[in-house]
Design an enzyme around this catalytic site. Structure first.
Site, mmCIF file in Angstrom:
data_model
loop_
_atom_site.group_PDB
_atom_site.id
_atom_site.type_symbol
_atom_site.label_atom_id
_atom_site.label_comp_id
_atom_site.label_asym_id
_atom_site.label_seq_id
_atom_site.Cartn_x
_atom_site.Cartn_y
_atom_site.Cartn_z
ATOM 1 N N ASP A 1 -2.129 10.947 -1.875
ATOM 2 C CA ASP A 1 -2.487 9.898 -2.830
ATOM 3 C C ASP A 1 -2.866 10.467 -4.192
ATOM 4 O O ASP A 1 -2.732 9.799 -5.213
ATOM 5 C CB ASP A 1 -3.622 9.041 -2.281
ATOM 6 N N GLN B 1 -1.735 2.367 10.083
ATOM 7 C CA GLN B 1 -0.460 2.362 9.350
ATOM 8 C C GLN B 1 0.624 3.135 10.092
ATOM 9 O O GLN B 1 1.802 2.848 9.918
ATOM 10 C CB GLN B 1 -0.640 2.973 7.942
ATOM 11 N N ARG C 1 0.858 -1.188 0.000
ATOM 12 C CA ARG C 1 0.000 0.000 0.000
ATOM 13 C C ARG C 1 0.889 1.232 0.000
ATOM 14 O O ARG C 1 2.116 1.136 0.152
ATOM 15 C CB ARG C 1 -1.008 0.017 1.143
ATOM 16 N N GLY C 2 0.256 2.396 -0.148
ATOM 17 C CA GLY C 2 1.012 3.638 -0.317
ATOM 18 C C GLY C 2 1.001 3.959 -1.805
ATOM 19 O O GLY C 2 1.293 3.089 -2.639
ATOM 20 N N ALA C 3 0.672 5.211 -2.144
ATOM 21 C CA ALA C 3 0.435 5.571 -3.543
ATOM 22 C C ALA C 3 1.616 5.200 -4.457
ATOM 23 O O ALA C 3 1.425 4.482 -5.453
ATOM 24 C CB ALA C 3 0.088 7.061 -3.640
ATOM 25 N N ASN D 1 -5.551 12.401 0.792
ATOM 26 C CA ASN D 1 -4.595 11.594 1.545
ATOM 27 C C ASN D 1 -5.391 10.818 2.586
ATOM 28 O O ASN D 1 -6.604 10.993 2.725
ATOM 29 C CB ASN D 1 -3.519 12.492 2.186
ATOM 30 N N LYS D 2 -4.726 9.968 3.314
ATOM 31 C CA LYS D 2 -5.369 9.097 4.307
ATOM 32 C C LYS D 2 -6.374 9.869 5.169
ATOM 33 O O LYS D 2 -6.123 10.998 5.579
ATOM 34 C CB LYS D 2 -4.277 8.490 5.186
ATOM 35 N N ARG E 1 -7.708 -0.072 -6.721
ATOM 36 C CA ARG E 1 -7.946 0.965 -5.712
ATOM 37 C C ARG E 1 -8.123 2.294 -6.444
ATOM 38 O O ARG E 1 -7.326 2.639 -7.313
ATOM 39 C CB ARG E 1 -6.794 1.024 -4.695
#
Lengths: 369, 369
Positions: B246, B205, B51-53, B256-257, B92
């Site tokens: 993201d 995370q 995960r993570g852009a 973003n998150k 995603r």
């Protein structure tokens, strides 16, 4: 309020014991704990078997009755009672209700002359306080109802969507709740509404307690992570926010569960009304500047490192970070008065300001000076 | 970056397989997963093994190489490759890097003529992209370093206190990280600093990944609940905030998150500089208004109801709410450009605005039109 259809309070006296709903066990198991001594009451407050500003105030008041009974056997009634009062007051620092309730008991004792009269006076005062707190929460429900009705009228049949934080429900009080009191009153009158329940890390009082008590009363809700509050408001999914408060200064700054301030900022940025519902026992007339003056409790870092829950059929906790992770755990934050649309009290709704609060409680003017 | 002293990337190619660090297992266990097919890459992205852009972009790029190998055996190379591209892109929705990386692979294939050449072109392009992403993160570190140095000079020997959210570390990228890259660079140069790591519910995370990777690199940090961000800023314990992103619109709105927006509001209210660190692969030049245009992923409600962690010596999850609690789980929020002090990119730091971004990336001007 009802648990499986049967009416309960969160804390009550039964003979010479204090009974509480053990909030550590919810929502996975509903258990009543019997506290037989002041020491047991102190531990129950410190370890949060009972929590919520009005509820710990009431537990401490009943604890003072146990302390008075113990003081009779101690040889030095006055000293023993004063000792117990100090210990009870120091269990948790942020909520003002605790110190206030203990002080009420000491005043009642002071007004009586003989030891047996002092014990009776404390018992009577504790019982009065309990009824008063219940009545105040009932009135907060009626006072807050008008705000919900205004929104409901604008929305026609669509449900009024209320966001809350932590548990300012009946579990945090003796009955009815503060933030939830207008919700329960509105539901009783048939209003369509939906509650956004913030889980409220680190102890998850929203996920564990508010979700459970809303479910018991048949109120529609959705659980969200605390992080989601901003997006929901930006998406126009929140009509108003109502939270409780652990200590309100006479100028309207509010200490409440950590994260409240972030919700207030998001509400301001999105023009969502943000209300704080409290009984007047949560107002500290001696304090002015919340951030500078209200003591903020720091709790054990393990509350951040571990999360409680049901693992299979057993209650336990999981470690969510590296085992030696440093962690910091402030339990409350302070929301400045400027971010608060209004304060809902048993006497009405007022501006979060000295003028607003004094207008509702004119008899407090001198005490504040 | 190093794991127990050995250098790793988060995702890499080994022969005809894609290797990833399985991020679901951290911090309790460090495991490498081998992905042998496009289907396995798709599952790994969707279920957040990776995960993570930038990291999912790179996993998708390598996934396209596996897809090209599979397409050779399919009878219809073009159609098979296009199918895989569509599936990878739809794993995603929020991060732009995913679609961007897949598009780069398709363009590379298009430029070649014969099937074997197309496969080679995709392989080469994926390898180039990986090196480019690593280099971009390294440069973000250098560009962001100046901001930390400015603060460090003002503070004499006292540590610079940086708050971050989620994991925009090397685990979210191929190496170095975005938000963490300036931190690692500053530490390498001997600067005293301390990182406030937000746990980042619902998937934690911060607690699981950022805490672990900072610990591996010997960086001082404290874990906090997301709710604590506001109080820490009010208490003047935060010098700046750096988060990842993201998807950044050409006007500087940042998805973003979930929870990032709340931190940005708190930073604004307390005059704490708030920076977003991203490689240019995270900029969506076609989009303008983040809230209106960026698709926000909704994930399984069980991510809110259950929390993962170590229970004794086993990894498992606990239920934190009533079993039938309704829950809503938006994975991202949008921080409006107006709340962002600056965007740190591989080419420099700019204002979060169309003017700022175009000044750094003049060649993108037409693409945006």
């Amino acid at each position: 309020m009802n648990v499986k259809g049967k009416a309960y309070r969160t804390v009550w006296l039964e003979g010479k014991t204090v009974k509480i709903i053990d909030q550590r066990k919810l929502p996975h198991s509903f258990e009543i704990e019997t506290l037989k001594s002041t020491a047991e009451v102190i531990r129950a407050i410190r370890e949060m078997h009972v929590r919520g500003a009005p509820a710990i105030g009431m537990a401490a008041a009943y604890g003072m009755y146990l302390a008075a009974l113990e003081a009779c056997k101690s040889g030095d009634f006055e000293r023993s009672l004063q000792d117990a009062a100090l210990k009870l007051k120091s269990t948790r620092p942020t909520a003002i209700n605790l110190a206030w309730a203990v002080e009420c008991m000491l005043q009642a004792a002071k007004a009586a002359r003989r030891v047996q009269e002092k014990v009776s006076a404390i018992l009577k005062e504790a019982q009065n306080l309990a009824e008063e707190e219940v009545e105040n929460c009932r009135r907060i429900g009626q006072q807050g109802l008008g705000l919900l009705e205004q929104i409901s009228r604008r929305k026609a049949a669509a449900p009024v969507r209320i966001m809350t934080h932590c548990n300012a429900g009946w579990l945090a009080c003796v009955d009815y709740g503060t933030a939830t009191a207008p919700i329960y009153e509105a539901v009783r009158q048939g209003m369509a509404l939906h509650v956004w329940v913030s889980e409220t890390r680190p102890r998850n009082q929203g996920a564990k307690l508010t979700a459970w008590e809303l479910e018991q009363q048949g109120v529609s809700y959705s659980l969200i992570v605390d992080n989601a509050a901003g997006l929901l408001m930006k998406k126009n999914l929140v009509d108003l926010v109502i939270v409780g408060g652990d200590r309100v200064t006479r100028c309207g700054d509010v200490a409440n569960k950590i994260g409240t301030y972030l919700k207030a900022l998001a509400a301001k940025d999105n023009n969502v009304p943000f209300y704080v519902a409290i009984p007047s026992s949560s107002i500290d007339w001696k304090m002015k500047d919340g951030l500078a003056e209200i003591p903020i409790e720091e709790r054990d870092a393990n509350e951040v490192r571990y999360v409680d829950g049901l693992f299979g059929s057993a209650v336990g906790q999981v470690l969510i970070c590296p085992p030696r992770a440093d962690a910091v755990n402030y339990a409350f934050d302070v929301t400045p008065a400027g971010l608060i649309t209004g304060i809902i009290t048993e006497r009405g709704v007022c501006q979060a300001s000295e003028t607003g609060l004094r207008h509702l409680f004119p008899e407090k003017t001198e005490a504040a000076a």
